[in-house]
Design a protein around this motif. Sequence first.
Motif, PDB file in Angstrom:
ATOM      1  N   GLY A 168      41.399  35.317  41.116  1.00  0.00           N
ATOM      2  CA  GLY A 168      40.173  35.279  40.329  1.00  0.00           C
ATOM      3  C   GLY A 168      38.978  34.870  41.161  1.00  0.00           C
ATOM      4  N   ARG A 169      39.186  33.905  42.064  1.00  0.00           N
ATOM      5  CA  ARG A 169      38.098  33.470  42.954  1.00  0.00           C
ATOM      6  C   ARG A 169      37.667  34.612  43.883  1.00  0.00           C
ATOM      7  N   LYS A 170      38.662  35.337  44.434  1.00  0.00           N
ATOM      8  CA  LYS A 170      38.340  36.446  45.345  1.00  0.00           C
ATOM      9  C   LYS A 170      37.567  37.550  44.619  1.00  0.00           C
ATOM     10  N   LYS A 171      38.003  37.887  43.409  1.00  0.00           N
ATOM     11  CA  LYS A 171      37.320  38.937  42.659  1.00  0.00           C
ATOM     12  C   LYS A 171      35.890  38.502  42.310  1.00  0.00           C
ATOM     13  N   ALA A 172      35.725  37.235  41.963  1.00  0.00           N
ATOM     14  CA  ALA A 172      34.387  36.728  41.653  1.00  0.00           C
ATOM     15  C   ALA A 172      33.474  36.828  42.872  1.00  0.00           C
ATOM     16  N   GLN A 173      34.004  36.543  44.056  1.00  0.00           N
ATOM     17  CA  GLN A 173      33.205  36.639  45.276  1.00  0.00           C
ATOM     18  C   GLN A 173      32.776  38.080  45.542  1.00  0.00           C
ATOM     19  N   LEU A 174      33.689  39.030  45.321  1.00  0.00           N
ATOM     20  CA  LEU A 174      33.356  40.444  45.505  1.00  0.00           C
ATOM     21  C   LEU A 174      32.252  40.876  44.552  1.00  0.00           C
ATOM     22  N   ILE A 175      32.396  40.488  43.289  1.00  0.00           N
ATOM     23  CA  ILE A 175      31.397  40.872  42.286  1.00  0.00           C
ATOM     24  C   ILE A 175      30.050  40.230  42.604  1.00  0.00           C
ATOM     25  N   PHE A 176      30.078  38.958  42.985  1.00  0.00           N
ATOM     26  CA  PHE A 176      28.831  38.244  43.275  1.00  0.00           C
ATOM     27  C   PHE A 176      28.072  38.892  44.429  1.00  0.00           C
ATOM     28  N   ARG A 177      28.798  39.219  45.489  1.00  0.00           N
ATOM     29  CA  ARG A 177      28.151  39.858  46.641  1.00  0.00           C
ATOM     30  C   ARG A 177      27.550  41.211  46.244  1.00  0.00           C
ATOM     31  N   ALA A 261      29.957  52.548  42.926  1.00  0.00           N
ATOM     32  CA  ALA A 261      30.465  51.534  41.999  1.00  0.00           C
ATOM     33  C   ALA A 261      31.433  50.588  42.699  1.00  0.00           C
ATOM     34  N   LEU A 262      31.344  49.318  42.318  1.00  0.00           N
ATOM     35  CA  LEU A 262      32.354  48.355  42.761  1.00  0.00           C
ATOM     36  C   LEU A 262      33.533  48.454  41.801  1.00  0.00           C
ATOM     37  N   ILE A 263      34.682  48.831  42.318  1.00  0.00           N
ATOM     38  CA  ILE A 263      35.878  49.019  41.502  1.00  0.00           C
ATOM     39  C   ILE A 263      36.806  47.831  41.711  1.00  0.00           C
ATOM     40  N   ILE A 264      37.128  47.159  40.623  1.00  0.00           N
ATOM     41  CA  ILE A 264      38.027  46.003  40.646  1.00  0.00           C
ATOM     42  C   ILE A 264      39.217  46.337  39.746  1.00  0.00           C
ATOM     43  N   THR A 265      40.415  46.026  40.202  1.00  0.00           N
ATOM     44  CA  THR A 265      41.608  46.233  39.378  1.00  0.00           C
ATOM     45  C   THR A 265      42.273  44.891  39.097  1.00  0.00           C
ATOM     46  N   VAL A 266      42.506  44.631  37.814  1.00  0.00           N
ATOM     47  CA  VAL A 266      43.259  43.453  37.383  1.00  0.00           C
ATOM     48  C   VAL A 266      44.582  43.973  36.831  1.00  0.00           C
ATOM     49  N   SER A 267      45.689  43.553  37.445  1.00  0.00           N
ATOM     50  CA  SER A 267      46.972  44.222  37.189  1.00  0.00           C
ATOM     51  C   SER A 267      48.019  43.316  36.554  1.00  0.00           C
ATOM     52  N   GLU A 268      48.882  43.939  35.776  1.00  0.00           N
ATOM     53  CA  GLU A 268      50.133  43.344  35.315  1.00  0.00           C
ATOM     54  C   GLU A 268      51.211  44.415  35.467  1.00  0.00           C
ATOM     55  N   GLN A 283      43.767  36.275  33.845  1.00  0.00           N
ATOM     56  CA  GLN A 283      43.186  36.589  35.151  1.00  0.00           C
ATOM     57  C   GLN A 283      41.675  36.765  35.055  1.00  0.00           C
ATOM     58  N   ILE A 284      41.230  37.427  34.001  1.00  0.00           N
ATOM     59  CA  ILE A 284      39.786  37.600  33.782  1.00  0.00           C
ATOM     60  C   ILE A 284      39.103  36.244  33.600  1.00  0.00           C
ATOM     61  N   TYR A 285      39.762  35.332  32.882  1.00  0.00           N
ATOM     62  CA  TYR A 285      39.156  34.014  32.663  1.00  0.00           C
ATOM     63  C   TYR A 285      38.898  33.288  33.980  1.00  0.00           C
ATOM     64  N   PHE A 286      39.823  33.399  34.930  1.00  0.00           N
ATOM     65  CA  PHE A 286      39.590  32.756  36.224  1.00  0.00           C
ATOM     66  C   PHE A 286      38.410  33.416  36.951  1.00  0.00           C
ATOM     67  N   THR A 287      38.358  34.744  36.949  1.00  0.00           N
ATOM     68  CA  THR A 287      37.225  35.432  37.562  1.00  0.00           C
ATOM     69  C   THR A 287      35.917  35.001  36.901  1.00  0.00           C
ATOM     70  N   MET A 288      35.937  34.911  35.591  1.00  0.00           N
ATOM     71  CA  MET A 288      34.775  34.466  34.807  1.00  0.00           C
ATOM     72  C   MET A 288      34.314  33.081  35.255  1.00  0.00           C
ATOM     73  N   ASN A 289      35.247  32.163  35.398  1.00  0.00           N
ATOM     74  CA  ASN A 289      34.907  30.800  35.774  1.00  0.00           C
ATOM     75  C   ASN A 289      34.185  30.760  37.117  1.00  0.00           C
ATOM     76  N   TYR A 290      34.765  31.437  38.122  1.00  0.00           N
ATOM     77  CA  TYR A 290      34.180  31.371  39.468  1.00  0.00           C
ATOM     78  C   TYR A 290      32.899  32.189  39.570  1.00  0.00           C
ATOM     79  N   LEU A 291      32.791  33.283  38.828  1.00  0.00           N
ATOM     80  CA  LEU A 291      31.561  34.056  38.848  1.00  0.00           C
ATOM     81  C   LEU A 291      30.424  33.281  38.191  1.00  0.00           C
ATOM     82  N   ALA A 292      30.747  32.554  37.119  1.00  0.00           N
ATOM     83  CA  ALA A 292      29.727  31.718  36.479  1.00  0.00           C
ATOM     84  C   ALA A 292      29.235  30.634  37.439  1.00  0.00           C
ATOM     85  N   ASP A 293      30.143  30.056  38.211  1.00  0.00           N
ATOM     86  CA  ASP A 293      29.735  29.092  39.240  1.00  0.00           C
ATOM     87  C   ASP A 293      28.775  29.715  40.242  1.00  0.00           C
TER      88      ASP A 293
END
Length: 293
Positions: A168-177, A261-268, A283-293
């Motif tokens: 989630g932290r890694k995905k948030a960093q990608l989205i933020f950049r 487009a930035l393409i992100i995949t969240v998988s199960e 998994q989305i909740y963790f990305t949400m947390n770090y992106l909000a930070d």
Amino acid sequence: MKQLLLEILEIPRRALDCYKKNQGLQLPHQIPYVPYLGMGASFYAALTFFYCGKDIWPEIASEYYYYLSRKRQPLGVFISQSGETSEVLWNLEKFYKVIAITNHPDSKLAQNQKIKKVVLLHAGEEQSLTATKTYINTLITLYLGLGINPKSGIMMLKKNLAKYKAEGRKKAQLIFRYIKTNTIKVLYLLGSGPNIGTSYEAALALGETTKLSWVGLPLAQYDHGPKETAKNSVVIFLDSLSKDKKRQANLKKILQKKSNALIITVSEDFLPENLSPLTLITQIYFTMNYLAD
């Protein structure tokens, strides 16, 4: 977002508690359909089970009240995590009896005289604006009540929580950049079947916390037009063992070839599709947390 992170980390424990305490629960699922009413996340949770093939009638409480309640119904299932949702409470006059699903036994909903049964979510207190534990426990409660055993999904949450946190932290960093270097037009979350509700809940939660405008859509609906807005967009695919993997793969190829487009995949990749909402939204909740930070 320290409090939000603490609440996300508490999800597996609270989910298992809900599972244990609501064992044997039976909720109505038959034809003629029983209405399941909620707003926001509560409605999205019910929608998940409509696409799991259960004979329920998920409705947005406000729209049911204004447009569909032509005559009083014998029984409804009302879902309100707070038990105080005004639009849900309006509908009490439209039913003779109600089953209440809530996190608060002392709420207006749980204490109403029309209540046939109160089902508690056992999610503990949530101080953050965005519901996380209560959404997961609403899913757990509906799984149990509608005859689906969610235990393997809960165990997957417990096993992989640290992994989800790191990813989630890694995905948030990608989205933020990406959003710092592009003029963003739109941010999408795409799911199918049981994860249409997940895409809506993910968009709601991300919007509340990041203050950006996220759009949840069925994957096929995105294919019918919105894909033309791919330039300068973020597109998150909710990927499970679904029936439309080929379509998802084709869409990703189109976006990669014709847009920036930035393409992100969240998988199960291990749980059956009907249980994947548990792990995908976490998994989305963790990305949400770090992106909000």
